[in-house]
Design an enzyme around this catalytic site. Sequence first.
Site, mmCIF file in Angstrom:
data_model
loop_
_atom_site.group_PDB
_atom_site.id
_atom_site.type_symbol
_atom_site.label_atom_id
_atom_site.label_comp_id
_atom_site.label_asym_id
_atom_site.label_seq_id
_atom_site.Cartn_x
_atom_site.Cartn_y
_atom_site.Cartn_z
ATOM 1 N N GLU A 26 10.596 116.508 15.500
ATOM 2 C CA GLU A 26 10.968 115.643 16.618
ATOM 3 C C GLU A 26 10.835 116.440 17.914
ATOM 4 O O GLU A 26 11.021 117.659 17.925
ATOM 5 C CB GLU A 26 12.428 115.188 16.415
ATOM 6 C CG GLU A 26 12.976 114.345 17.553
ATOM 7 C CD GLU A 26 14.297 113.662 17.206
ATOM 8 O OE1 GLU A 26 14.817 113.912 16.100
ATOM 9 O OE2 GLU A 26 14.794 112.892 18.042
ATOM 10 N N ASN A 71 15.833 110.124 17.230
ATOM 11 C CA ASN A 71 16.432 109.448 18.379
ATOM 12 C C ASN A 71 15.507 109.497 19.602
ATOM 13 O O ASN A 71 15.512 108.598 20.435
ATOM 14 C CB ASN A 71 17.776 110.093 18.728
ATOM 15 C CG ASN A 71 18.806 109.915 17.612
ATOM 16 O OD1 ASN A 71 18.662 109.040 16.767
ATOM 17 N ND2 ASN A 71 19.841 110.728 17.615
ATOM 18 N N ASN A 171 13.642 103.857 14.867
ATOM 19 C CA ASN A 171 14.468 104.884 14.235
ATOM 20 C C ASN A 171 15.938 104.512 14.334
ATOM 21 O O ASN A 171 16.419 104.177 15.422
ATOM 22 C CB ASN A 171 14.249 106.228 14.945
ATOM 23 C CG ASN A 171 15.162 107.319 14.411
ATOM 24 O OD1 ASN A 171 14.990 107.787 13.283
ATOM 25 N ND2 ASN A 171 16.154 107.718 15.204
ATOM 26 N N GLU A 172 16.632 104.564 13.226
ATOM 27 C CA GLU A 172 18.093 104.383 13.173
ATOM 28 C C GLU A 172 18.581 103.288 14.119
ATOM 29 O O GLU A 172 19.487 103.502 14.931
ATOM 30 C CB GLU A 172 18.815 105.707 13.488
ATOM 31 C CG GLU A 172 18.614 106.746 12.420
ATOM 32 C CD GLU A 172 19.470 108.006 12.576
ATOM 33 O OE1 GLU A 172 20.086 108.190 13.641
ATOM 34 O OE2 GLU A 172 19.513 108.808 11.631
ATOM 35 N N TYR A 243 22.867 113.130 6.077
ATOM 36 C CA TYR A 243 23.037 114.577 6.249
ATOM 37 C C TYR A 243 24.323 115.007 5.547
ATOM 38 O O TYR A 243 25.298 114.262 5.528
ATOM 39 C CB TYR A 243 23.112 114.932 7.739
ATOM 40 C CG TYR A 243 21.793 114.718 8.457
ATOM 41 C CD1 TYR A 243 20.802 115.683 8.420
ATOM 42 C CD2 TYR A 243 21.539 113.544 9.168
ATOM 43 C CE1 TYR A 243 19.577 115.497 9.076
ATOM 44 C CE2 TYR A 243 20.323 113.345 9.819
ATOM 45 C CZ TYR A 243 19.356 114.327 9.769
ATOM 46 O OH TYR A 243 18.147 114.136 10.413
ATOM 47 N N GLU A 291 14.947 111.060 6.552
ATOM 48 C CA GLU A 291 15.740 112.149 7.155
ATOM 49 C C GLU A 291 16.828 112.545 6.174
ATOM 50 O O GLU A 291 17.688 111.710 5.839
ATOM 51 C CB GLU A 291 16.380 111.716 8.478
ATOM 52 C CG GLU A 291 15.433 111.720 9.646
ATOM 53 C CD GLU A 291 16.140 111.458 10.978
ATOM 54 O OE1 GLU A 291 17.262 111.971 11.176
ATOM 55 O OE2 GLU A 291 15.558 110.729 11.794
ATOM 56 N N GLN A 352 14.942 119.031 9.816
ATOM 57 C CA GLN A 352 13.562 118.882 10.257
ATOM 58 C C GLN A 352 12.759 120.072 9.729
ATOM 59 O O GLN A 352 13.214 120.699 8.770
ATOM 60 C CB GLN A 352 13.529 118.750 11.766
ATOM 61 C CG GLN A 352 14.323 117.510 12.236
ATOM 62 C CD GLN A 352 14.116 117.150 13.694
ATOM 63 O OE1 GLN A 352 13.251 117.667 14.373
ATOM 64 N NE2 GLN A 352 14.936 116.221 14.189
HETATM 65 O O1 AHR Z 1 17.291 114.835 12.950
HETATM 66 C C1 AHR Z 1 18.201 114.780 14.005
HETATM 67 C C2 AHR Z 1 18.596 113.356 14.369
HETATM 68 O O2 AHR Z 1 19.344 112.809 13.330
HETATM 69 C C3 AHR Z 1 17.472 112.371 14.558
HETATM 70 O O3 AHR Z 1 16.952 112.397 15.830
HETATM 71 C C4 AHR Z 1 18.139 111.056 14.295
HETATM 72 O O4 AHR Z 1 17.245 110.103 13.781
HETATM 73 C C5 AHR Z 1 19.260 111.394 13.355
HETATM 74 O O5 AHR Z 1 20.474 110.871 13.770
#
Ligand code: AHR
Length: 506
Positions: A26, A71, A171-172, A243, A291, A352
Amino acid sequence: MRASVIANRDYVISEIDNRIYGAFLEHLGRAIYSGIYEPDHPTADKNGMRADVAELVRGLDVPMVRYPGGNFVSAYNWEDGIGPREQRPTRLDLAWHTSESNQVGIHEFADWCETVGTQMMLAVNLGSRGLEEARNFVEYVNGPTGSYWGDLRKKNGRADPWYVKMWCLGNEMDGPWQIGHKTADEYGRLASETAKALRAFDSSLELIACGSSHSNMPTYPEWERVVLEHTYETVDHISLHMYSSNYDKHTPGYLAHNVKLEAYISTVAATIDYVKAKKRSNRQVTIAFDEWNVWYHSRKQDRAILDGKHGWPHAPALLEDIYNFEDVLQVGCCLNTFIRKSDVVKLACIAQLVNVIAPIMTEPGGRSWKQTTYYPLYFASMFGRGRALNLVARCPSYEVELIGEIPYLDVAGVENEAEGTLTFFLVNRNGEEELDVELSLQGYRDARVLEHQVMTHDDLNAVNTAANPDNVAPRQGRGAVAEEDKLSVSLPPHSYQMVRVSVARG
Ligand code: AHR
């Protein structure tokens, strides 16, 4: 402590789609600038890309890289990143409160992907923008010359289309933090109309609609149902993100996290089936887990930048989690989950790839090195290709509040029939006791150990740094014994292992 595992050649979960070993880059922090791109770096190639980083990326054999966000994409103008570099505007990036110089755009990223031998997976902005800009971007990337966008691409140095197949529709979009955040109905409609337009251009594109940002989101899993009801006939995958964190430093609970990940995938797979049945559809939508990773070490230190206390810095250090040995176990368990769920998860991206919550770190102008978590990703990507086996494991367990009974052993098995190999990825979640594992290889014979790699450390908090890059690294395992249709291995407390055996069928 003892565990037994049955691997039967006829008990198969699925052919693994190699794209579950994908990654993500990103425009965030130092992922791009002083990550993959640093024109003044001693190893920079003619495009300004760091050769030392490219080599580490190549080492992972990453099948595709998602780009440019995250994001970031939800307020990104892709046109800012094309044309002569000196004419590209610097913009404020609203997602991360930084400045974006646009010195890297789609051309530079595409060239880099070629250098490292990976495919592009691109995201369009459905936050601040919409269908028209998405359509233009896709035509710029994939359209023929002799039309407006194809000719502009040619003028900017690239005549041939890149033929990018994988496209993320935003995205999201379920996240209130997202620029242009939408309700499930609003997003579902927009995604479906955008998909329709993109398919009118090229029906063979692989389109990915946004699912939930996490299974803790208040809108999960209703979000998936509503979005899929709008998009079921026009998209190929629904994207999930998750995450892991260990704020309270409770290792048994932390290492149980992939059980939640597995439940999350199962729930969304069931939601897909529900919508499929409701629509009387023959189409099979699958999951793009685009992700996933550990993210928590850096969260506090990033606050000041995100709150705007430093103005609008260009490429500051952000989300620079320094991973420890404990995270090796966590990442190993998550990869095992993706193998076990390979019947429904067809793409996944570790988030990432460089500097930003990443397996690869760099110093600006200086060294690059492998974080601890590079290794489980490396082993899975290199040797976790083939057919996922539906293992039956018996093992003592422990209890984790709100999650349930967690087996001490986490294991995934992959058969590569062409090579005549079986590969097992094993994690011992027990920090006190060794785990002796007996594997019965039903339907195979002549088993012989080809490779045995072990990761263990007496300090769960041990990390790799530029000065000490091999502090946490795999070593040759000892004591794995294969005989006929049996394999036995001992897993030290808190360890990650990969064992590969050659086998004949029969
Ligand atoms: O990977 C970091 C961030 O985590 C990304 O920009 C977003 O899509 C997610 O919240």
